[in-house]
Scaffold this motif. Sequence first.
Motif, PDB file in Angstrom:
ATOM      1  N   TYR A 223      15.622 -44.353  23.531  1.00  0.00           N
ATOM      2  CA  TYR A 223      14.181 -44.127  23.715  1.00  0.00           C
ATOM      3  C   TYR A 223      13.901 -43.508  25.076  1.00  0.00           C
ATOM      4  CZ  TYR A 223       9.213 -45.245  24.261  1.00  0.00           C
ATOM      5  OH  TYR A 223       7.868 -45.172  24.489  1.00  0.00           O
TER       6      TYR A 223
ATOM      7  N   MET B 233      12.844 -39.578  26.230  1.00  0.00           N
ATOM      8  CA  MET B 233      11.595 -39.333  26.947  1.00  0.00           C
ATOM      9  C   MET B 233      11.801 -38.376  28.124  1.00  0.00           C
ATOM     10  SD  MET B 233       9.188 -42.547  27.455  1.00  0.00           S
ATOM     11  CE  MET B 233       9.790 -42.700  29.107  1.00  0.00           C
TER      12      MET B 233
ATOM     13  N   PHE C 296      10.678 -35.118  21.476  1.00  0.00           N
ATOM     14  CA  PHE C 296       9.293 -35.522  21.195  1.00  0.00           C
ATOM     15  C   PHE C 296       9.122 -35.797  19.698  1.00  0.00           C
ATOM     16  CE2 PHE C 296       5.006 -33.783  20.039  1.00  0.00           C
ATOM     17  CZ  PHE C 296       4.231 -34.772  20.613  1.00  0.00           C
TER      18      PHE C 296
ATOM     19  N   LEU D   3      10.932 -38.986  18.789  1.00  0.00           N
ATOM     20  CA  LEU D   3      10.264 -40.231  19.161  1.00  0.00           C
ATOM     21  C   LEU D   3       9.142 -40.577  18.178  1.00  0.00           C
ATOM     22  CD1 LEU D   3      10.064 -39.916  23.042  1.00  0.00           C
ATOM     23  CD2 LEU D   3      11.376 -41.573  21.725  1.00  0.00           C
ATOM     24  N   ILE D   4       8.389 -39.561  17.790  1.00  0.00           N
ATOM     25  CA  ILE D   4       7.290 -39.827  16.857  1.00  0.00           C
ATOM     26  C   ILE D   4       7.824 -40.229  15.490  1.00  0.00           C
ATOM     27  CG2 ILE D   4       5.362 -38.754  15.646  1.00  0.00           C
ATOM     28  CD1 ILE D   4       4.770 -37.226  18.136  1.00  0.00           C
TER      29      ILE D   4
ATOM     30  N   ALA E  39       9.244 -43.743  15.661  1.00  0.00           N
ATOM     31  CA  ALA E  39       8.158 -44.723  15.652  1.00  0.00           C
ATOM     32  C   ALA E  39       7.588 -44.854  14.239  1.00  0.00           C
ATOM     33  CB  ALA E  39       7.066 -44.310  16.640  1.00  0.00           C
TER      34      ALA E  39
ATOM     35  N   LEU F  36       2.399 -38.093  10.079  1.00  0.00           N
ATOM     36  CA  LEU F  36       2.971 -37.842  11.404  1.00  0.00           C
ATOM     37  C   LEU F  36       3.591 -36.454  11.485  1.00  0.00           C
ATOM     38  CD1 LEU F  36       4.625 -41.270  12.156  1.00  0.00           C
ATOM     39  CD2 LEU F  36       2.393 -40.416  12.819  1.00  0.00           C
TER      40      LEU F  36
ATOM     41  N   LEU G 226       0.842 -34.142  12.107  1.00  0.00           N
ATOM     42  CA  LEU G 226       0.390 -34.287  13.491  1.00  0.00           C
ATOM     43  C   LEU G 226       1.334 -33.543  14.442  1.00  0.00           C
ATOM     44  CD1 LEU G 226      -1.511 -36.315  15.344  1.00  0.00           C
ATOM     45  CD2 LEU G 226       0.704 -37.318  15.752  1.00  0.00           C
TER      46      LEU G 226
ATOM     47  N   THR H 112      -9.004 -43.348  14.883  1.00  0.00           N
ATOM     48  CA  THR H 112      -8.252 -44.554  14.570  1.00  0.00           C
ATOM     49  C   THR H 112      -9.013 -45.863  14.673  1.00  0.00           C
ATOM     50  OG1 THR H 112      -7.591 -44.476  16.870  1.00  0.00           O
ATOM     51  CG2 THR H 112      -6.057 -43.574  15.265  1.00  0.00           C
TER      52      THR H 112
ATOM     53  N   ARG I  11       6.585 -46.386  30.361  1.00  0.00           N
ATOM     54  CA  ARG I  11       7.285 -45.831  29.208  1.00  0.00           C
ATOM     55  C   ARG I  11       6.679 -46.246  27.867  1.00  0.00           C
ATOM     56  NH1 ARG I  11      10.577 -49.367  31.658  1.00  0.00           N
ATOM     57  NH2 ARG I  11      11.050 -51.287  30.553  1.00  0.00           N
ATOM     58  N   ARG I  12       6.089 -47.446  27.825  1.00  0.00           N
ATOM     59  CA  ARG I  12       5.507 -47.873  26.557  1.00  0.00           C
ATOM     60  C   ARG I  12       4.323 -47.019  26.137  1.00  0.00           C
ATOM     61  NH1 ARG I  12       5.074 -53.818  25.779  1.00  0.00           N
ATOM     62  NH2 ARG I  12       7.148 -54.603  26.191  1.00  0.00           N
TER      63      ARG I  12
ATOM     64  N   VAL J 188       3.842 -43.636  26.973  1.00  0.00           N
ATOM     65  CA  VAL J 188       4.001 -42.189  27.021  1.00  0.00           C
ATOM     66  C   VAL J 188       3.700 -41.552  25.673  1.00  0.00           C
ATOM     67  CG1 VAL J 188       5.641 -40.330  27.371  1.00  0.00           C
ATOM     68  CG2 VAL J 188       5.643 -42.274  28.895  1.00  0.00           C
ATOM     69  N   ILE J 189       4.267 -42.120  24.630  1.00  0.00           N
ATOM     70  CA  ILE J 189       4.084 -41.518  23.313  1.00  0.00           C
ATOM     71  C   ILE J 189       2.630 -41.612  22.884  1.00  0.00           C
ATOM     72  CG2 ILE J 189       4.821 -41.588  20.915  1.00  0.00           C
ATOM     73  CD1 ILE J 189       6.834 -40.583  22.948  1.00  0.00           C
TER      74      ILE J 189
ATOM     75  N   GLY K 283      -2.929 -41.371  21.210  1.00  0.00           N
ATOM     76  CA  GLY K 283      -3.111 -42.718  20.687  1.00  0.00           C
ATOM     77  C   GLY K 283      -2.894 -42.849  19.191  1.00  0.00           C
TER      78      GLY K 283
ATOM     79  N   ILE L  34      -0.053 -42.580  17.725  1.00  0.00           N
ATOM     80  CA  ILE L  34       1.147 -43.406  17.627  1.00  0.00           C
ATOM     81  C   ILE L  34       1.113 -44.443  18.733  1.00  0.00           C
ATOM     82  CG2 ILE L  34       3.648 -43.406  17.620  1.00  0.00           C
ATOM     83  CD1 ILE L  34       3.018 -41.367  15.809  1.00  0.00           C
TER      84      ILE L  34
ATOM     85  N   GLU M 194       3.441 -47.259  20.543  1.00  0.00           N
ATOM     86  CA  GLU M 194       4.731 -47.938  20.629  1.00  0.00           C
ATOM     87  C   GLU M 194       4.439 -49.409  20.815  1.00  0.00           C
ATOM     88  OE1 GLU M 194       8.695 -47.709  20.187  1.00  0.00           O
ATOM     89  OE2 GLU M 194       7.146 -46.200  19.909  1.00  0.00           O
TER      90      GLU M 194
END
Lengths: 321, 278
Positions: A135, A139, A200, A203-204, A207, A242, A245, A319, B263-264, B266-267, B273, B275, B277
């Motif tokens: 992770y 980043m 990037f 990561l999405i 998640a 996603l 997005l 959201t 880091r929590r 960043v995404i 917002g 996504i 984490e």
Amino acid sequence: MTAGAPGGAIGTAPAVPPSRGPFAVPARIRSGWYQRSRQERLALRLLLPVFGLVFVAATIPFVLAVVQALTSDDGRFIGADNFGRALSNDQLFEAIRQTAIYGSVVLPTEILLGLGLALLVHRTVKSRVLRAVIYVAAMIPIVIPQVAVGVVFRLLYIPDYGLINVLLGQTGNSQILWLSSPPLAIFAVASVDIWQWTPFVYLIMFAGLQTVPPESVEAAQLDGATSWTQFRHIELFYLRPLLLLVFFFRLADVLRVFDHVYILTGGGPGTTTQFLSLYLYRIAFRFSDLGQASALAVLVMAFMIVLYTVISRFLPADTSS
Amino acid sequence: MTRIATRLLTWLALAIAFVVFVFPLYYLVVTSLKTHAELFQAVPTLFPRQPTLASYSSLLFDQGFAQLLLNSIVVGISATALALVIAFAICYPITRLPVRPRMRSFVLNWALSLRFLPPIAVVIPYFLIVRTIGLYNQIPALVIVYTIFNLPLSIWMLKGFLEQIPAEVEEAALVDGGTRFQAFRLVLLPLASTGILAAGIIVFAFDWAEFLFAFILTATPDSMTFPVGVQGLVTQFEIIWNDMAAGGVIAILIPLVLMLFARRYVIAGLTFGVIREK
């Protein structure tokens, strides 16, 4: 520009039917200041001055660009001349074409690679520590300035000192000119984009995979689902919004790409990496043709507004609550 | 047997990915630690023979990059603070007070739409404004432009954090006889502070990394930012590789360290917002 948004967070203002025309709803219901609750008036008093200010500050450029595009340097109104010149310049279409090529290399590669890596890690790496390490590692490329990314890849691609040629055994006269030979330069520049933004996407997607309910995966596995069918029929369902997005965010970034390209090739060789942003830069600040550049800026902003309006319909709705 | 083979293959793929993504950064750091003599080896070395920080001190002090570093920090902190204050003033009413849904979604969508504007199209008119009002090559011009263009991110992040704080905590303070301002200052603000800090870090990192606006709106070391200076190292006629690499390392180091703290978030920040984490 409106994606249907659910109501406010605290309490609920009396629902007001949307106006269907200038005379449709009596004015006293819609805008009577004293019809609003005390709290709502407080909210507007706090919100409107600040929002008004930033709204104006962010909208001025657009207005000014239109004015600049329609007038000559001495302030005379010259109609659509600048737009005419902007649109009759072949280099504009060259820039659009090169941007399209760049995007069609970069977007699918990043999305497929990022998705693939996410699936790979999701299926094989179970250790929490290792996942956390990945992770953070993923980043790193995202958070570093593009200028620095440009520096990194200069060190790899440049003929005399560049490591890639050395690794390929191409030194001396047989050097590969990654950044200055036409067909290679665009791919060299694209590879940088892929390096920076695949993580990037990863990561999405990763998640997103965590939100797939384990029960449905287990049930599918009991039924003998293969890795592929599991992805195709279960995980893809959760990842679809996603993917959209990511696609739209990356698309917006491709259309604005500037920093690392400017540093690596400066738009060259010739015009092969002169993408849209670099083209506008050149017209505005190299040729100092601010009239034509403003016309181009207006066209680009208008195009982005249209694109955004289309995009926002597909983005996951606002959201809150 | 095939199971083991596929496992090996997947780990191999992951290892390759890891090397591809990490090695370029390693090479940057190594280059920045080399001596001038080592740069001109026929075959570039993968480990510095005599690691030295000479290129860093040459860059920062002999070439005056310390000033650029300072400019970047001043611009970053001012623009971040301004963006957070403005974003908070916008987010407080739309998350804590009964604002009509249409207005709320207008504000949020407007902010999101800014994110999609290509900076080059915006910087042309801003350049004209800044030149006309005499702010060209001045730090305040950068602060204003950075503030505006980091508002979308600030607004969406703060909105996300404020929404997670239940309305009841403030209502409790109001029921106990507090004023709305007291409820805000004594209850909401402390609860939101982590989120505000995280948003601040991420916004600062974006300000720090910004290149195009600074490149066009500044001209001399008095107001130039660090990335613009680094760009100059790369495009000059004869590149001094270790100095350039040192510039790259410094440019990378600051956001990297900050991001480790945030880091929590960043995404969440990068995707407005959508996504979150865990």
